[in-house]
Write a protein that holds these residues in place. Sequence first.
Motif, PDB file in Angstrom:
ATOM      1  N   GLY A 291       4.402 -12.356   5.876  1.00 48.41           N
ATOM      2  CA  GLY A 291       3.449 -11.923   4.978  1.00 48.41           C
ATOM      3  C   GLY A 291       2.765 -10.796   5.295  1.00 48.41           C
ATOM      4  O   GLY A 291       2.665  -9.724   4.362  1.00 48.41           O
ATOM      5  N   MET A 292       2.341 -10.703   6.422  1.00 49.72           N
ATOM      6  CA  MET A 292       1.519  -9.457   7.086  1.00 49.72           C
ATOM      7  C   MET A 292       2.495  -8.277   7.088  1.00 49.72           C
ATOM      8  O   MET A 292       2.116  -7.240   6.866  1.00 49.72           O
ATOM      9  N   ILE A 293       3.602  -8.509   7.662  1.00 48.88           N
ATOM     10  CA  ILE A 293       4.676  -7.496   7.574  1.00 48.88           C
ATOM     11  C   ILE A 293       4.983  -7.008   6.049  1.00 48.88           C
ATOM     12  O   ILE A 293       5.203  -5.735   5.892  1.00 48.88           O
ATOM     13  N   GLY A 294       5.136  -7.837   5.211  1.00 45.55           N
ATOM     14  CA  GLY A 294       5.289  -7.463   3.794  1.00 45.55           C
ATOM     15  C   GLY A 294       4.094  -6.764   3.197  1.00 45.55           C
ATOM     16  O   GLY A 294       4.233  -5.696   2.323  1.00 45.55           O
ATOM     17  N   VAL A 295       2.813  -7.067   3.496  1.00 46.22           N
ATOM     18  CA  VAL A 295       1.622  -6.144   3.552  1.00 46.22           C
ATOM     19  C   VAL A 295       1.740  -4.639   3.912  1.00 46.22           C
ATOM     20  O   VAL A 295       1.549  -3.796   3.194  1.00 46.22           O
ATOM     21  N   LEU A 296       2.132  -4.381   5.065  1.00 45.99           N
ATOM     22  CA  LEU A 296       2.472  -3.262   5.832  1.00 45.99           C
ATOM     23  C   LEU A 296       3.557  -2.386   5.164  1.00 45.99           C
ATOM     24  O   LEU A 296       3.111  -1.229   5.114  1.00 45.99           O
ATOM     25  N   GLY A 297       4.477  -3.136   4.519  1.00 47.79           N
ATOM     26  CA  GLY A 297       5.710  -2.451   3.996  1.00 47.79           C
ATOM     27  C   GLY A 297       5.730  -2.070   2.569  1.00 47.79           C
ATOM     28  O   GLY A 297       6.494  -1.382   2.120  1.00 47.79           O
ATOM     29  N   ALA A 298       4.817  -2.935   1.902  1.00 50.47           N
ATOM     30  CA  ALA A 298       4.775  -2.773   0.307  1.00 50.47           C
ATOM     31  C   ALA A 298       4.530  -1.325  -0.223  1.00 50.47           C
ATOM     32  O   ALA A 298       4.001  -0.558   0.674  1.00 50.47           O
ATOM     33  N   ARG A 299       5.203  -1.134  -1.064  1.00 45.31           N
ATOM     34  CA  ARG A 299       5.159   0.327  -1.658  1.00 45.31           C
ATOM     35  C   ARG A 299       4.469   0.089  -3.020  1.00 45.31           C
ATOM     36  O   ARG A 299       4.255   1.197  -4.037  1.00 45.31           O
ATOM     37  N   ARG A 300       4.200  -1.016  -3.642  1.00 45.70           N
ATOM     38  CA  ARG A 300       3.240  -1.292  -4.671  1.00 45.70           C
ATOM     39  C   ARG A 300       2.284  -2.080  -4.495  1.00 45.70           C
ATOM     40  O   ARG A 300       2.312  -3.073  -3.685  1.00 45.70           O
ATOM     41  N   ILE A 301       1.232  -1.973  -4.895  1.00 47.91           N
ATOM     42  CA  ILE A 301      -0.111  -2.590  -4.568  1.00 47.91           C
ATOM     43  C   ILE A 301      -0.062  -3.989  -4.965  1.00 47.91           C
ATOM     44  O   ILE A 301      -0.688  -4.840  -4.586  1.00 47.91           O
ATOM     45  N   ASP A 302       0.687  -4.229  -6.160  1.00 45.42           N
ATOM     46  CA  ASP A 302       0.939  -5.659  -6.778  1.00 45.42           C
ATOM     47  C   ASP A 302       1.688  -6.606  -5.711  1.00 45.42           C
ATOM     48  O   ASP A 302       1.216  -7.705  -5.579  1.00 45.42           O
TER      49      ASP A 302
END
Length: 554
Positions: A291-302
């Motif tokens: 989950g935290m890796i996804g937060v760091l790599g997300a390109r959309r705020i949603d």
Amino acid sequence: MSHWIITPIVLPALLAAILVLMVREHLVVQRALSMAGTLAITAIAIGLFWQASDGTITLYQLGNWPAPFGIVLVADRLSTLMVLLTSLLAPLVLLYAMGSGWDGRGRHFHPLFQFQLMGILGAFLTGDAFNLFVFFEVLLIASYGLMIHAGGRDRLRAGTQYVLYNLLGSTLFLFALGTIYAQTGTLNMADLAGRVAELDPGASAGIRVAAVLLLMVFAIKAAVLPLHFWLPDSYAYAPAPVAALFAIMTKVGAYGIIRVYTLVFPPDLEITQGLFDVWLLPAALLTLALGMIGVLGARRIDRLVAFSVIGSMGLLLSAVSVFTPDGIAAALYYAIHSTFATAALFLLVDQIRDRRGAAGPMLVHAQPVEGGALLAGMFFVAAIAMTGLPPLSGFLGKLLILDAAGSSPLVWWVWAVVLTGSLVAVVGFSRAGSLVFWKAHQEGPDIEPIDCETAPEVEDDTAQPGSTRGPLVPRPVLPMIAIGGLIAMLVALTVFAGPVNRALSATAAQLFSPEPYIELVLTTPGKQIKDDPHAGEDDHADGAEAAADAGEDH
């Protein structure tokens, strides 16, 4: 027999039917009835929670049929806590839906919303495993409709994925229930507790399989790795108030684990040894890391917020996996916190997406956000809460979890993953906030063009009636009030952390002493018993006799 326990289930069911059959063409009437019913559920939930706060466990027998033959509802500290949490969240989400016009962008929003509440509240109150499955299906069927509310290609695709994964979970649930019934002859959870304890460990392969299947079912609901794939798109593309309400749905999975594996398969049960420390805890830590890796790599705020939900569930289940009273109490505190923080962030994301023009939810430089100061302040507070920075409740919740992890053999792994994940979350949310608010104002609208291939399909939202996109349209006040209410809940949870934690510690203690619960459901003709965690078996028997006398007098 007091009928207040069944009211949170019956009221939204009746209200949904009225909304569909009588006033489906009158949105204003639907709004009034839906909000009135939701506020009534909140008042009832407060009363049930207050009644259970001294340890009283209340039983409701549908049709006055005794367990294990009849369906029972049980209101103890845990179930009333979750009912109260849901009923505090629902009016604020509904207020946002009405203020932003989301409820008018598709058909039957309010009936589906009420059916969703019925399923969630029923899942928390039921004392029967099969009816837990039934209420799961009620809330899932309603959520299918809410997921695709207002239409759109991306929303429909995410909704299809959501349906498929949850159908898989429902199938596994049925297999687990069938196996349990074949092995024990009952599905009443209190009755199961006694029958499972009497099984010969050497001839219990079937019940072991059922215990693992149930854990997988609840893991799907809680989005535990590797069963998390449905969540990012489903939450990111869902209508904002629906995503905010879904903040409580992952907690239904966590509730199922806590309820079933303290009552039916307790930690000291030989046939399920190793299920949590060997399997669930590592999976929870990996879920947190992912989950935290996804937060760091997300390109959309949603999607960033959706991945933070996965991380928060990993953290919550890390505390559950310790399976001590301190661990369960810490998990419950964090569950309350993460529900309000997640809901606030999804509603803020909708406001940000609505005010950034073509950039929408993309984490790119774009035009300044209209009303950016207020939105930025709210996003800052919600991000602090979600990442676990002081002084808000997320920080206190993580401290409680780290302290509870001291009794686990993997304590250093828990500390390392939680602290590293918190740092990564701070970086991810800081990046998102600076791109959306700070750099937009610093650099202004004359910036590099947005990549059209990665830009969001905003036409799905703007084509719907009630859209308020555009800088010249006055912004409604109700959505900001709803978001402010959620943030106020986080502040209150921080200010009253001491009393809340004491109440949650008492809840955990009641869960680890299930004898009064079992005794009330199976042997007490009356409908109420007061739990005393310090009493011996004779005291419990006396309490049961007193409750029986009271029931007969009544």
